[in-house]
Design an enzyme around this catalytic site. Structure first.
Site, mmCIF file in Angstrom:
data_model
loop_
_atom_site.group_PDB
_atom_site.id
_atom_site.type_symbol
_atom_site.label_atom_id
_atom_site.label_comp_id
_atom_site.label_asym_id
_atom_site.label_seq_id
_atom_site.Cartn_x
_atom_site.Cartn_y
_atom_site.Cartn_z
ATOM 1 N N GLU A 300 56.602 103.160 51.565
ATOM 2 C CA GLU A 300 57.442 103.057 50.366
ATOM 3 C C GLU A 300 57.265 101.646 49.821
ATOM 4 O O GLU A 300 57.493 100.679 50.538
ATOM 5 C CB GLU A 300 58.893 103.364 50.715
ATOM 6 N N CYS A 334 63.966 97.492 44.945
ATOM 7 C CA CYS A 334 62.754 98.156 44.449
ATOM 8 C C CYS A 334 63.101 98.997 43.225
ATOM 9 O O CYS A 334 62.261 99.250 42.376
ATOM 10 C CB CYS A 334 62.152 99.019 45.543
#
Ligand code: NAD
Length: 530
Positions: A300, A334
């Site tokens: 990720e 993020c």
């Protein structure tokens, strides 16, 4: 911003009935604020302690140390940690391999029971864990609450998911056969989290691993090893067998790299930057001598997330959503909004309102529950200030644009909005990971979508509009793993918003979703003649 990030939900009744997200504290209630201040003082009294590596249940000391510093007061040591080096790779892998031989056969009830107990313990000590995040990564109270609540959610959610997977059945039963499908563990995993959700992501990847029957080497980020050490203490208290989680803070480039490339590592669960993710992907693809499998990678990575503000939108809520998503936890998510793409018909009005809203954000020590704390470390601060200087050349600073030195010795940067940023420029394309928002003018919804999709990332995005037609178009054409309509692009909730991105944002592994545990298992299909 903390309270606005945190809608109040009913409290979870632990592992009874359907999954419900853990409730956030409402700090407008003085009683909650008083308890949080007390937790901060309790944890303040424990700063500076030393933590060991834990390999096969044994405490290990090293000559080299990692010092975790408080970004708000860099002279304050949060924890001193041993530093795993190349010489600890074999012992850690061997301990995990040995533990795997029994843990893989441990009953699903025992494995899920461990997660439920960890969730219960965390609920009891929630504010203390939150306080560690205030000191170690400069989260304010609401952000720290979101991180620890998500950790509790992962314990509850993955335990329930493991119970569901254990009951999986082959979709078809052939006549004269008993056909079954079993999701069995993979083996030894390298769990490599980032510092920005230092409890939730670290614990999420670890819990998904072990509830599925794997054993792990956990290498936390060198910016946040203390919260990970505290979590591993909790695992031990909940009764985790030796060697199931081996706790090894260490340098990414030395220790991290070596566990990724080791032939006995079966999979890598990583969350972090695009650069490191791609490096791990390449290393994992190379067969080392003695390696029997294709390593699985769960990666990720970064984002360059955009919020589109249509001419036909509720500008008040768009301004609020952009401000929260851009500057919550100093923009170090993020999922943070780092681009606002605004229709030219409402552009000036939006900028005026956003400037007024952002200038209300308080910057300072999050122990006092300011809106924004410090950025993670000196290197990061310099990189962010470099982007701001570039932004001054490419656009127009609306507010911010410098360090907030009056806030103290910490790495404080003012929330910064830079308007008139052209598409394809550095600020519009690269992940900054700090409190910097680029505002881009669009000629309408078509162009806004085009700009939004035109980066190599594809993590989160949001659209503010009242038009159903445009909502439908965004659902079809906005190419992100997590899309939000008429709300901010941060604050994904376990179960409701399985999380993971497209393109260079990662392998779309959707943590907190119904597909996640499949990534930590392999399916064995058995056809038995009867
Ligand atoms: P990073 O890539 O610098 O570090 C992540 C982890 O990788 C750390 O534990 C680090 O020590 C380790 N590492 C570094 N080099 C390594 C190597 N060669 N081999 C093995 N391990 C190595 O990222 P960071 O600064 O900790 O975190 C910020 C990044 O994480 C941002 O890009 C952010 O977008 C991303 N992130 C993504 C998600 C998501 O769900 N997609 C969530 C949170 C953060």
């Amino acid at each position: 911003m903390a309270t606005l990030e945190a809608p109040v939900r009913p409290r979870t009744i632990a592992h009874q009935g359907p999954f419900i997200n853990e409730a956030f504290f409402d700090f407008r209630h003085e009683e909650n604020a008083r308890k949080m201040r007390a937790a901060i003082e309790r944890v303040r009294g424990q700063l500076g302690r030393e933590y060991d590596l834990i390999i096969g249940g044994k405490r290990v000391k090293t000559a080299d140390k990692i010092r975790s510093l408080n970004p708000s007061r860099p002279s304050e040591i949060v924890g001193t940690h041993q530093k795993a080096g190349k010489e600890h790779v074999e012992p850690a892998i061997n301990a995990a391999l040995k533990a795997f031989e029994s843990w893989k056969y441990t009953s699903i009830e025992e494995r899920t029971g461990l997660l439920f107990r960890v969730g219960d313990l965390l609920r009891q000590r929630k504010m203390d864990f939150m306080a560690w995040l205030v000191f170690e990564v400069s989260k304010n109270w609401g952000e720290a609450d979101a991180d620890i609540s998500e950790t509790i959610d992962f314990c509850e959610f993955y335990a329930r998911e493991a119970l569901r997977l254990a009951k999986a059945e082959a979709p078809v039963q052939l006549p004269g056969e008993h056909d079954s499908l079993k999701y069995i563990p993979l083996g030894v995993g390298a769990v490599i989290p980032p510092w920005n959700f230092p409890c939730a992501i670290m614990a999420g990847m670890t819990m998904a691993s072990i509830v599925s029957g794997n054993t792990v080497i956990l290498k936390p980020s060198s910016d946040s090893p203390t919260i990970a050490a505290k979590f591993v203490e909790l695992l031990e208290e909940a009764g985790i067998p030796e060697g199931v989680v081996n706790f090894c803070p260490g340098s990414g480039a030395a220790f991290g790299d070596a566990i990724v490339s080791h032939p006995k590592t079966r999979y890598i669960a990583f969350t972090g930057s695009r650069e490191v993710g791609l490096h791990i992907n390449k290393s994992a693809a190379t067969q080392a001598p003695g390696q029997l499998w294709i390593k699985r990678t769960i990666l990720e990575m970064g984002g360059k997330d955009a919020i589109i503000v249509d001419a036909d939108s509720d500008i008040d809520s768009a301004v609020e959503g952009v401000a929260q998503a851009a500057f919550g936890f100093q923009g170090q998510k993020c999922s943070a909004c780092s681009r606002a793409i605004v229709d030219e018909r409402v552009y000036d009005k939006f900028l005026d309102m956003l400037k007024a809203r952002v200038e209300k954000i308080t910057v300072g020590d999050p122990a006092e529950n300011t809106n924004m704390g410090a950025v993670i470390n000196e290197g990061s601060m310099k990189t962010i200030l470099g982007y701001i200087e570039q932004g001054k050349k490419d656009g127009r600073v609306i507010t911010g644009g410098e360090r907030a030195t009056e806030a103290g010795e910490g790495y404080y940067i003012r929330p910064t909005v830079i308007a008139d940023i052209p598409p394809k420029s550095k600020l519009e394309q690269e992940e900054i990971f700090g409190p910097v928002l680029a505002v881009i003018k669009s000629r309408g919804f078509d162009q806004a979508l085009e700009i939004a999709n035109d980066t190599e990332f594809g993590l989160t995005g949001a659209v503010y509009t009242k038009s159903q037609d445009k909502i439908d178009r965004a659902i079809r054409d906005f190419h992100v793993g997590n899309l939000y309509i008429n709300r901010k692009c941060t604050g994904a909730m376990v179960g409701a918003h399985p999380f993971g991105g497209f393109n260079m944002s990662g392998t779309d592994s959707k943590s907190g979703g119904p597909d996640y545990l499949y990534l930590f298992t392999q399916a064995k299909s058995i056809g038995e003649k009867i």
